[in-house]
Design a protein around this motif. Structure first.
Motif, PDB file in Angstrom:
ATOM      1  N   SER A 159     -24.308 127.116  94.048  1.00  0.00           N
ATOM      2  CA  SER A 159     -23.558 126.043  93.373  1.00  0.00           C
ATOM      3  C   SER A 159     -23.728 124.716  94.097  1.00  0.00           C
ATOM      4  O   SER A 159     -23.840 123.658  93.472  1.00  0.00           O
ATOM      5  N   GLY A 187     -17.589 122.491  88.060  1.00  0.00           N
ATOM      6  CA  GLY A 187     -17.188 123.721  87.388  1.00  0.00           C
ATOM      7  C   GLY A 187     -16.206 123.366  86.292  1.00  0.00           C
ATOM      8  O   GLY A 187     -16.574 122.891  85.224  1.00  0.00           O
ATOM      9  N   VAL A 188     -14.906 123.537  86.593  1.00  0.00           N
ATOM     10  CA  VAL A 188     -13.880 123.195  85.612  1.00  0.00           C
ATOM     11  C   VAL A 188     -13.696 121.667  85.549  1.00  0.00           C
ATOM     12  O   VAL A 188     -13.143 121.128  84.598  1.00  0.00           O
ATOM     13  N   GLY A 248     -19.497 129.251  91.753  1.00  0.00           N
ATOM     14  CA  GLY A 248     -18.475 128.196  91.809  1.00  0.00           C
ATOM     15  C   GLY A 248     -18.459 127.312  90.569  1.00  0.00           C
ATOM     16  O   GLY A 248     -17.503 126.591  90.322  1.00  0.00           O
ATOM     17  N   ILE A 251     -15.520 122.645  98.988  1.00  0.00           N
ATOM     18  CA  ILE A 251     -14.815 121.470  98.461  1.00  0.00           C
ATOM     19  C   ILE A 251     -13.358 121.795  98.117  1.00  0.00           C
ATOM     20  O   ILE A 251     -12.506 120.924  98.097  1.00  0.00           O
TER      21      ILE A 251
END
Ligand SMILES: *Cc1c(COP(=O)(O)O)cnc(C)c1O
Length: 448
Positions: A384, A277-278, A337, A114
């Motif tokens: 992930s 994730g973030v 990830g 991604i």
């Protein structure tokens, strides 16, 4: 807190800190019948990002032969998951309603994840800015191929791109940056896989490892960049450019859905399940989708039980001011990830009004889906990227999910619902690593 949980929030937090899987509905989003208007960004920003990617397409096609047939546009397939749907257990199948699709970002060209959306877009933004400042481009000509000239390369070579990463963002920025002629520094967090580092070093990228987690790697990278005015830091914790790069996926998704005959609207709601994730990738796609599909899209963020930073931030309202360590979690997950302890500063806040909810899952559950995806669809993903597969079942089976659908007036529309599981990475993983993932998945998997 575990012993005296009284409110809903306390109960959910107790589960989170216990590393028990949760399915959480965002109360703010539950109450909003419409997408809020004052978000600070709008559809114009998404369209502008798409236009920029269009201008750069000939440059990308020239740099990356695998993009030639697509005219330099980096996009993945939207696949109907017939095989996966068929191999669902009788129990799950009995409650499943609607259409199941896979958005195959695990196979995105150039970067294999991604991050080929946001990471590459952020590099292009900087390249464009430098090119304009150095008289390399005449915008009125709409021709970006001068960026491939040796003059442009020598300008780019004077600058360093810097990024902190759990692996995939480093790959995407490294590959794109090196492709244009930049020096690239990638600060890798401790979970980054060896093959990702090797792949970057082979392209002349400097890989810096100091055994820290992602948040600490960001701090090191930010500090180094601040000390050198020729270093441009792509900040995964703050970058609106990364975010906008991801958001473009929504425009493409809309066209792909139409091509497949799905018309999203009041009678046919859309559900996205996004490994997070973030928060930049999942958040950017959530934002873009809200701009494109409005209240007819429902986005759920998927995180590992040991790294639920975005969901934790939304539940507590503290966003980047709280870390998963603060509630006793370890960040220990094979979903590299997603191994992030603190969310992006602005994405977490935006998600409070846009994401329908978040859920967490164990590594074991991710491995189960990893092997299911391989056996039923022959797709190879990293752990992930398997997190999205749990979403539809959790929505349709959990009390929280059922309540959400009732409250939104969707309970009787679910036969026409479209569930899109976003697979976010995997095609660059070496065959030997995929074999190890499968071995692990099968060892841990109970016989059915
Ligand atoms: C980075 C990544 C994500 C999540 O993106 P964020 O921007 O960190 O939320 C999901 N899956 C994979 C494979 C990734 O590399």
């Amino acid at each position: 807190m575990k012993n005296c949980a009284t409110t809903e929030t306390e109960k959910v937090l107790a589960c989170l800190s216990n590393a028990d899987p949760i399915f959480w509905i965002n109360p703010q989003c539950l109450e909003n019948d419409r997408v809020p208007e004052d978000l600070g960004f709008d559809l114009t920003d998404v369209l502008e990002a798409e236009a920029r990617l269009g201008r750069f397409a000939p440059v990308l096609a020239a740099l990356f032969p695998e993009l030639e047939s697509a005219g330099g546009i980096i996009e993945s397939d939207l696949a109907v998951a017939h095989g996966f749907r068929k191999q669902m257990s009788a129990e799950v199948s009995a409650c499943f309603q609607g259409h199941l699709l896979i958005k195959c970002d695990h196979a995105l060209p150039v970067a294999g994840s991604i991050k080929a959306r946001g990471g590459i877009y952020a590099v292009l933004c900087f390249a464009e800015q430098l090119a304009l400042a150095n008289g390399l481009l005449d915008l009125s000509l709409k021709d970006f191929t001068p960026l491939l000239s040796s003059r442009a390369r020598s300008v780019f070579a004077r600058y360093t791109l810097s990024v902190a990463s759990t692996g995939n963002l480093g790959l995407s920025v490294g590959i794109m940056g090196a492709g244009l002629g930049f020096s690239v520094n990638v600060f890798m967090s401790t979970e980054a896989k060896e093959w990702k580092k090797t792949r970057l070093r082979d392209r002349g990228v400097r890989v810096i490892e100091d055994g820290s987690d992602f948040t600490a790697a960001c701090i090191s990278a930010r500090e180094e960049a601040a000390a050198d005015n020729r270093t441009h830091f792509i900040d995964d914790e703050n970058s609106t450019q990364l975010f906008m790069g991801y958001s473009v996926a929504a425009l493409r998704l809309k066209r792909q859905l139409i091509d497949l005959g799905y018309n999203i609207g009041p009678e046919s709601p859309l559900f996205l399940y996004l490994p997070c994730g973030v928060g930049g990738g999942a958040g950017g796609i959530t934002f873009g989708s809200k701009m494109v599909f409005g209240e007819h899209v429902h986005c759920f963020l998927a995180e590992p039980v040991q790294a639920p930073c975005v969901t934790l931030g939304m539940i507590t309202g503290k966003h980047s001011n709280i870390s998963v360590y603060d509630i006793g979690l370890t960040l220990d997950t094979d979903a590299d990830g997603l191994a992030v302890s603190r969310p992006s500063t602005f994405v977490g806040q935006l998600m409070s009004s846009l994401a329908s909810g978040g859920y967490t899952m164990t590594d074991k559950a991710m491995y189960d889906y990893l092997i299911d995806a391989w056996q039923s669809e022959e797709i190879e993903i990293e752990p992930s990227a398997a997190a999205g597969f749990d979403g539809p079942v959790r929505l349709l089976q959990s009390d929280e999910g059922i309540r959400y659908l009732q409250k939104k007036g969707l309970a009787d529309k679910m036969d026409q619902a479209v569930h899109v599981v976003w697979t976010t990475g995997g095609s660059f993983v070496p065959a030997s690593e995929h074999a190890l993932y499968r071995k692990k998945a099968l060892t841990d998997k109970p016989k059915k």
